[in-house]
Design a protein around this motif. Structure first.
Motif, PDB file in Angstrom:
ATOM      1  N   GLY A 141     -35.102 -39.286  -9.607  1.00  0.00           N
ATOM      2  CA  GLY A 141     -36.063 -40.276 -10.077  1.00  0.00           C
ATOM      3  C   GLY A 141     -36.490 -40.077 -11.515  1.00  0.00           C
ATOM      4  N   GLY A 142     -36.034 -38.993 -12.138  1.00  0.00           N
ATOM      5  CA  GLY A 142     -36.363 -38.740 -13.535  1.00  0.00           C
ATOM      6  C   GLY A 142     -35.661 -39.719 -14.457  1.00  0.00           C
ATOM      7  N   ARG A 143     -36.113 -39.751 -15.709  1.00  0.00           N
ATOM      8  CA  ARG A 143     -35.573 -40.720 -16.658  1.00  0.00           C
ATOM      9  C   ARG A 143     -34.980 -40.039 -17.881  1.00  0.00           C
ATOM     10  NH1 ARG A 143     -40.410 -43.877 -15.318  1.00  0.00           N
ATOM     11  NH2 ARG A 143     -39.824 -45.864 -14.363  1.00  0.00           N
ATOM     12  N   LEU A 144     -33.883 -40.613 -18.326  1.00  0.00           N
ATOM     13  CA  LEU A 144     -33.262 -40.260 -19.603  1.00  0.00           C
ATOM     14  C   LEU A 144     -33.554 -41.377 -20.595  1.00  0.00           C
ATOM     15  CD1 LEU A 144     -31.195 -38.877 -21.556  1.00  0.00           C
ATOM     16  CD2 LEU A 144     -29.415 -40.208 -20.378  1.00  0.00           C
ATOM     17  N   VAL A 145     -34.030 -41.006 -21.790  1.00  0.00           N
ATOM     18  CA  VAL A 145     -34.177 -41.957 -22.897  1.00  0.00           C
ATOM     19  C   VAL A 145     -33.227 -41.516 -23.998  1.00  0.00           C
ATOM     20  CG1 VAL A 145     -35.723 -42.995 -24.582  1.00  0.00           C
ATOM     21  CG2 VAL A 145     -36.582 -42.416 -22.303  1.00  0.00           C
ATOM     22  N   LEU A 146     -32.216 -42.342 -24.268  1.00  0.00           N
ATOM     23  CA  LEU A 146     -31.206 -42.021 -25.273  1.00  0.00           C
ATOM     24  C   LEU A 146     -31.280 -43.064 -26.378  1.00  0.00           C
ATOM     25  CD1 LEU A 146     -27.651 -40.695 -24.532  1.00  0.00           C
ATOM     26  CD2 LEU A 146     -28.099 -42.199 -26.473  1.00  0.00           C
ATOM     27  N   ASP A 147     -31.622 -42.612 -27.563  1.00  0.00           N
ATOM     28  CA  ASP A 147     -31.834 -43.466 -28.738  1.00  0.00           C
ATOM     29  C   ASP A 147     -30.606 -43.368 -29.639  1.00  0.00           C
ATOM     30  OD1 ASP A 147     -32.724 -44.606 -31.152  1.00  0.00           O
ATOM     31  OD2 ASP A 147     -33.862 -42.809 -31.692  1.00  0.00           O
ATOM     32  N   LEU A 223     -33.674 -51.606 -21.915  1.00  0.00           N
ATOM     33  CA  LEU A 223     -32.910 -51.486 -23.147  1.00  0.00           C
ATOM     34  C   LEU A 223     -33.737 -52.083 -24.272  1.00  0.00           C
ATOM     35  CD1 LEU A 223     -30.075 -50.763 -24.310  1.00  0.00           C
ATOM     36  CD2 LEU A 223     -29.365 -53.088 -23.708  1.00  0.00           C
ATOM     37  N   HIS A 224     -33.872 -51.331 -25.371  1.00  0.00           N
ATOM     38  CA  HIS A 224     -34.709 -51.766 -26.490  1.00  0.00           C
ATOM     39  C   HIS A 224     -33.923 -51.684 -27.793  1.00  0.00           C
ATOM     40  CE1 HIS A 224     -37.977 -51.422 -23.591  1.00  0.00           C
ATOM     41  NE2 HIS A 224     -37.540 -50.205 -23.324  1.00  0.00           N
ATOM     42  N   GLY A 225     -34.339 -52.517 -28.769  1.00  0.00           N
ATOM     43  CA  GLY A 225     -33.570 -52.646 -29.993  1.00  0.00           C
ATOM     44  C   GLY A 225     -34.179 -52.036 -31.230  1.00  0.00           C
ATOM     45  N   ASP A 226     -35.381 -51.455 -31.109  1.00  0.00           N
ATOM     46  CA  ASP A 226     -35.999 -50.814 -32.270  1.00  0.00           C
ATOM     47  C   ASP A 226     -37.108 -49.888 -31.792  1.00  0.00           C
ATOM     48  OD1 ASP A 226     -38.308 -52.413 -31.765  1.00  0.00           O
ATOM     49  OD2 ASP A 226     -37.597 -53.980 -33.099  1.00  0.00           O
ATOM     50  N   TYR A 227     -37.785 -49.220 -32.751  1.00  0.00           N
ATOM     51  CA  TYR A 227     -38.805 -48.237 -32.401  1.00  0.00           C
ATOM     52  C   TYR A 227     -40.139 -48.866 -32.016  1.00  0.00           C
ATOM     53  CZ  TYR A 227     -35.512 -44.717 -33.981  1.00  0.00           C
ATOM     54  OH  TYR A 227     -34.407 -43.923 -34.108  1.00  0.00           O
ATOM     55  N   TRP A 228     -40.216 -50.183 -32.030  1.00  0.00           N
ATOM     56  CA  TRP A 228     -41.377 -50.887 -31.474  1.00  0.00           C
ATOM     57  C   TRP A 228     -41.072 -51.370 -30.058  1.00  0.00           C
ATOM     58  CZ3 TRP A 228     -40.001 -50.807 -36.503  1.00  0.00           C
ATOM     59  CH2 TRP A 228     -40.988 -50.496 -37.435  1.00  0.00           C
ATOM     60  N   LEU A 229     -39.887 -51.040 -29.570  1.00  0.00           N
ATOM     61  CA  LEU A 229     -39.406 -51.374 -28.220  1.00  0.00           C
ATOM     62  C   LEU A 229     -39.282 -52.878 -27.996  1.00  0.00           C
ATOM     63  CD1 LEU A 229     -41.155 -48.690 -26.004  1.00  0.00           C
ATOM     64  CD2 LEU A 229     -39.032 -48.541 -27.313  1.00  0.00           C
ATOM     65  N   ASN A 230     -38.873 -53.582 -29.054  1.00  0.00           N
ATOM     66  CA  ASN A 230     -38.537 -54.992 -28.904  1.00  0.00           C
ATOM     67  C   ASN A 230     -37.212 -55.128 -28.158  1.00  0.00           C
ATOM     68  OD1 ASN A 230     -40.767 -56.242 -30.301  1.00  0.00           O
ATOM     69  ND2 ASN A 230     -39.911 -55.402 -32.184  1.00  0.00           N
ATOM     70  N   SER A 231     -36.921 -56.356 -27.717  1.00  0.00           N
ATOM     71  CA  SER A 231     -35.703 -56.615 -26.951  1.00  0.00           C
ATOM     72  C   SER A 231     -34.467 -56.277 -27.771  1.00  0.00           C
ATOM     73  CB  SER A 231     -35.659 -58.083 -26.524  1.00  0.00           C
ATOM     74  OG  SER A 231     -36.747 -58.386 -25.679  1.00  0.00           O
ATOM     75  N   THR A 236     -28.104 -57.897 -33.916  1.00  0.00           N
ATOM     76  CA  THR A 236     -29.137 -57.762 -34.945  1.00  0.00           C
ATOM     77  C   THR A 236     -30.057 -56.557 -34.783  1.00  0.00           C
ATOM     78  OG1 THR A 236     -30.650 -59.206 -33.703  1.00  0.00           O
ATOM     79  CG2 THR A 236     -29.160 -60.266 -35.289  1.00  0.00           C
ATOM     80  N   SER A 237     -30.106 -55.936 -33.612  1.00  0.00           N
ATOM     81  CA  SER A 237     -31.029 -54.814 -33.416  1.00  0.00           C
ATOM     82  C   SER A 237     -30.537 -53.579 -34.168  1.00  0.00           C
ATOM     83  CB  SER A 237     -31.153 -54.478 -31.927  1.00  0.00           C
ATOM     84  OG  SER A 237     -31.760 -55.536 -31.215  1.00  0.00           O
ATOM     85  N   PRO A 238     -31.410 -52.872 -34.877  1.00  0.00           N
ATOM     86  CA  PRO A 238     -30.981 -51.661 -35.576  1.00  0.00           C
ATOM     87  C   PRO A 238     -30.703 -50.485 -34.647  1.00  0.00           C
ATOM     88  CG  PRO A 238     -33.334 -52.011 -35.874  1.00  0.00           C
ATOM     89  CD  PRO A 238     -32.797 -53.236 -35.195  1.00  0.00           C
ATOM     90  N   ARG A 239     -31.337 -50.465 -33.467  1.00  0.00           N
ATOM     91  CA  ARG A 239     -31.168 -49.352 -32.535  1.00  0.00           C
ATOM     92  C   ARG A 239     -30.717 -49.870 -31.171  1.00  0.00           C
ATOM     93  NH1 ARG A 239     -30.470 -45.271 -35.337  1.00  0.00           N
ATOM     94  NH2 ARG A 239     -30.820 -43.979 -33.478  1.00  0.00           N
ATOM     95  N   MET A 240     -30.230 -48.949 -30.361  1.00  0.00           N
ATOM     96  CA  MET A 240     -29.945 -49.206 -28.952  1.00  0.00           C
ATOM     97  C   MET A 240     -30.608 -48.078 -28.166  1.00  0.00           C
ATOM     98  SD  MET A 240     -26.314 -49.857 -26.940  1.00  0.00           S
ATOM     99  CE  MET A 240     -25.606 -48.319 -27.502  1.00  0.00           C
ATOM    100  N   ILE A 241     -31.785 -48.334 -27.638  1.00  0.00           N
ATOM    101  CA  ILE A 241     -32.578 -47.325 -26.946  1.00  0.00           C
ATOM    102  C   ILE A 241     -32.471 -47.580 -25.451  1.00  0.00           C
ATOM    103  CG2 ILE A 241     -34.867 -46.300 -26.676  1.00  0.00           C
ATOM    104  CD1 ILE A 241     -35.471 -47.307 -29.542  1.00  0.00           C
ATOM    105  N   LEU A 242     -31.745 -46.699 -24.773  1.00  0.00           N
ATOM    106  CA  LEU A 242     -31.467 -46.857 -23.354  1.00  0.00           C
ATOM    107  C   LEU A 242     -32.438 -46.016 -22.534  1.00  0.00           C
ATOM    108  CD1 LEU A 242     -28.102 -45.950 -24.542  1.00  0.00           C
ATOM    109  CD2 LEU A 242     -28.020 -47.872 -22.986  1.00  0.00           C
ATOM    110  N   VAL A 243     -33.010 -46.625 -21.511  1.00  0.00           N
ATOM    111  CA  VAL A 243     -33.843 -45.899 -20.553  1.00  0.00           C
ATOM    112  C   VAL A 243     -33.124 -45.975 -19.209  1.00  0.00           C
ATOM    113  CG1 VAL A 243     -36.092 -45.702 -19.447  1.00  0.00           C
ATOM    114  CG2 VAL A 243     -35.933 -46.534 -21.819  1.00  0.00           C
TER     115      VAL A 243
END
Length: 247
Positions: A141-147, A223-231, A236-243
């Protein structure tokens, strides 16, 4: 990619004083803003056990510990860990460790891997080994956050050349890519003999991560596209932040 002294490129570059100078703009305020947004979403319980994998000098780890979490930071760079250890206390510990080697079993509620601290290795099997180690270290049940960088945006916005001057030292940056990787050459002039380092990061897509995660019970839940956790937008997203949650 091996440097002239026989070391893998990341083992020497991330342990270099020039790496810290070139990326000094990654400040504590930026880290705090991102982590506030992230912990608001994740809602970790007080005292939850957190691994900051590829922690560098510990800016994210320090802030997570300040929010009442039990934090372990690990990194391969000896100089970064030496600096990070200066801020150790009861809820915060740092160790030098290679993420390709297992780092615990069912030990953590969260594993965080920030700012593209992944994708550096020569062989895909090494990347799969790191994902396996992440999954093994998580409790059920733990989570991985990979930025990770968003490859679509990085390729479209690739700036071939750039020159920076920091403390009298010239950094000449050259970027290029092939079918599998994005590269950056850092040529350093001033303050001693000229030096050259080459960064290399794999062009992993969302589908690549889904394939690496699935055998280890890691299911992407957001899944988030930046450090403000936008979609996330693949173009166009600078990041791919996977939870991802461990089943």
């Amino acid at each position: 990619m091996i440097n002239g002294n026989g070391s893998e490129w990341f083992a020497t570059w991330f342990d270099s004083v020039h790496y810290h100078k070139l990326y000094a703009h990654r400040d504590d305020a930026e880290a705090a803003r991102f982590l506030d947004a992230l912990t608001t979403r994740l809602r970790p319980g007080h005292g939850a056990h957190v691994l900051d994998l590829g922690c560098g000098a510990g800016r994210h780890s320090r802030y997570l510990a300040s929010k009442g979490l039990q934090v372990t930071g690990v990194d391969l760079a000896a100089s970064s860990i030496k600096e990070a250890k200066k801020s150790e206390h009861g809820r915060l510990r740092f160790f030098r460790h290679d993420m390709r080697v297992p780092f615990g079993r069912h030990a953590f509620d969260y594993v965080f891997n920030f700012f593209t601290s992944f994708g550096y290795f020569a062989d895909t099997s090494e990347h799969r080994a790191v994902v396996r180690n992440m999954a093994l270290s998580l409790r059920d049940g733990g989570r991985l956050v990979l930025d990770y960088l968003n490859v679509g945006h990085a390729v479209a916005s690739l700036a071939p050349g750039e020159i920076k001057e920091i403390d009298g030292v010239i950094y000449r940056l050259t970027r290029w890519m092939d079918a599998r990787h994005i590269f950056k050459r850092i040529a350093i002039e001033g303050g001693g003999a000229p030096l050259t380092y080459i960064e290399r990061v794999a062009r992993f897509t969302l589908q690549d991560f889904e394939r690496m995660f699935a055998p280890h019970g890691l299911v992407i839940e957001s899944l988030h596209g930046d450090y403000w956790l936008n979609s996330y937008d693949s173009r166009t997203s600078p990041r791919m932040i996977l939870v991802a949650r461990k089943r």
